[in-house]
Structures are given as C-alpha cells and as structure tokens.
Design a protein around this motif. Structure first.
Motif, short mmCIF file in Angstrom:
data_model
loop_
_atom_site.label_atom_id
_atom_site.label_comp_id
_atom_site.label_asym_id
_atom_site.label_seq_id
_atom_site.Cartn_x
_atom_site.Cartn_y
_atom_site.Cartn_z
N MET A 106 0.80 -1.02 -0.13
CA MET A 106 0.17 0.04 0.05
C MET A 106 0.97 1.18 -0.01
O MET A 106 1.99 1.45 0.42
CB MET A 106 -0.89 0.12 1.18
N ASN A 107 0.37 2.35 -0.53
CA ASN A 107 1.21 3.60 -0.53
C ASN A 107 1.11 4.24 0.86
O ASN A 107 -0.01 4.48 1.19
CB ASN A 107 0.33 4.53 -1.47
N GLU A 108 2.28 4.30 1.37
CA GLU A 108 2.35 4.84 2.73
C GLU A 108 1.82 6.19 3.06
O GLU A 108 1.49 6.74 3.87
CB GLU A 108 3.82 4.96 3.42
N ALA A 109 1.74 7.07 2.00
CA ALA A 109 1.31 8.55 2.01
C ALA A 109 -0.36 8.19 1.97
O ALA A 109 -0.78 9.42 2.76
CB ALA A 109 1.71 9.38 0.77
N THR A 110 -1.08 7.34 1.85
CA THR A 110 -2.29 7.33 1.93
C THR A 110 -2.93 6.69 3.28
O THR A 110 -4.04 7.03 3.48
CB THR A 110 -3.06 6.30 0.89
N ILE A 111 -1.75 6.48 4.10
CA ILE A 111 -2.31 5.68 5.40
C ILE A 111 -2.21 6.89 6.46
O ILE A 111 -1.35 7.29 7.19
CB ILE A 111 -1.22 4.44 5.77
N LYS A 112 -3.20 7.60 6.55
CA LYS A 112 -3.63 8.60 7.76
C LYS A 112 -4.63 8.23 8.44
O LYS A 112 -5.46 7.40 8.07
CB LYS A 112 -3.67 10.03 6.79
N PRO A 113 -4.68 8.86 9.72
CA PRO A 113 -5.74 8.37 10.62
C PRO A 113 -7.18 8.40 10.01
O PRO A 113 -7.96 7.47 10.28
CB PRO A 113 -5.62 9.33 11.77
N ASP A 114 -7.49 9.46 9.35
CA ASP A 114 -8.72 9.56 8.69
C ASP A 114 -8.96 8.92 7.45
O ASP A 114 -10.20 8.95 6.61
CB ASP A 114 -9.18 10.96 8.71
N ALA A 115 -8.12 8.06 6.84
CA ALA A 115 -8.10 7.60 5.63
C ALA A 115 -9.18 6.29 5.77
O ALA A 115 -8.96 5.56 6.77
CB ALA A 115 -6.80 6.84 5.06
N ARG A 116 -10.15 6.19 4.57
CA ARG A 116 -11.12 5.14 4.77
C ARG A 116 -10.33 3.91 4.25
O ARG A 116 -9.62 4.00 3.34
CB ARG A 116 -12.32 5.50 3.72
N LEU A 117 -10.44 2.64 4.82
CA LEU A 117 -9.71 1.43 4.51
C LEU A 117 -9.79 1.02 3.13
O LEU A 117 -8.63 1.09 2.30
CB LEU A 117 -10.36 0.33 5.50
N LYS A 118 -11.10 1.15 2.53
CA LYS A 118 -11.31 0.77 1.05
C LYS A 118 -11.12 2.03 0.23
O LYS A 118 -10.20 1.57 -0.59
CB LYS A 118 -12.77 0.15 1.13
N GLU A 119 -11.74 2.97 0.45
CA GLU A 119 -11.78 4.00 -0.78
C GLU A 119 -10.53 4.59 -0.73
O GLU A 119 -10.03 4.85 -1.99
CB GLU A 119 -13.05 4.72 -0.30
N ASP A 120 -9.71 5.16 0.48
CA ASP A 120 -8.67 5.84 0.49
C ASP A 120 -7.27 5.04 0.29
O ASP A 120 -6.34 5.31 -0.40
CB ASP A 120 -8.64 6.79 1.60
N ILE A 121 -7.22 4.01 1.13
CA ILE A 121 -5.99 3.14 1.22
C ILE A 121 -6.00 2.20 0.14
O ILE A 121 -4.83 1.64 -0.42
CB ILE A 121 -5.92 2.55 2.64
N GLY A 122 -7.06 1.50 -0.47
CA GLY A 122 -7.18 0.55 -1.16
C GLY A 122 -7.23 -0.82 -0.90
O GLY A 122 -6.92 -1.65 -1.71
#
Length: 81
Positions: free
Chosen positions: A20-36
């Motif tokens: 997974m792209n580390e830049a997308t892993i933020k506290p408010d990131a949605r597991l499916k939609e944002d992190i993938g």
C-alpha cells in the motif's frame, strides 16, 4: 502495546506486505476507498492481527472499522480487554 506501536506495526504491514502507498495511510483515511484495501487484503490483515497481536478478528468486526484510526483503536481496545 500502546497506540503508536500498534500504528507502526499495522502501517509497516500494509506498506511492506500489501504494498500500500504509505502516503495514503492517515488516521482519517478510509480503508477501502482511500487506502485501497480489498476483500483479499482483509484476509491477510486478519492473519496479521492474529500473528502480531494474538487475537482473532471476525469479518463483522472488520466491517465496523471504516477508517485507519478506527482499525488501530479497535486493536488497542481488544488488547486492553
């Protein structure tokens, strides 16, 4: 294990094992939609939770965690229970 250690463990797994792209892993990131994270990734994550944190996670429990922070907090609560 504190929340920072949980965050580091989960993030390292997502980046190194699931690529997974580390830049997308933020506290408010949605597991499916944002992190993938997809359905096959959830299986790998469930296995990782059992190996790293020592408890099993049921599919319905995973569905309740929408964001990355939700997931880390869920692990923290289970570890202190």
């Amino acid at each position: 294990m504190n929340i920072q250690e949980i965050d580091n463990t989960v993030k390292r797994f997502l980046v190194e094992e699931l690529e997974m792209n580390e830049a997308t892993i933020k506290p408010d990131a949605r597991l499916k939609e944002d992190i993938g994270i997809d359905s096959l990734d959830y299986v790998d994550i469930a296995i990782m939770v059992e190996e790293k944190f020592g408890f099993r996670i049921r599919p319905d429990e995973m569905k309740q965690t929408k964001t990355y922070a939700d997931f880390c907090n869920f692990i923290a609560k289970r570890l202190t229970a």
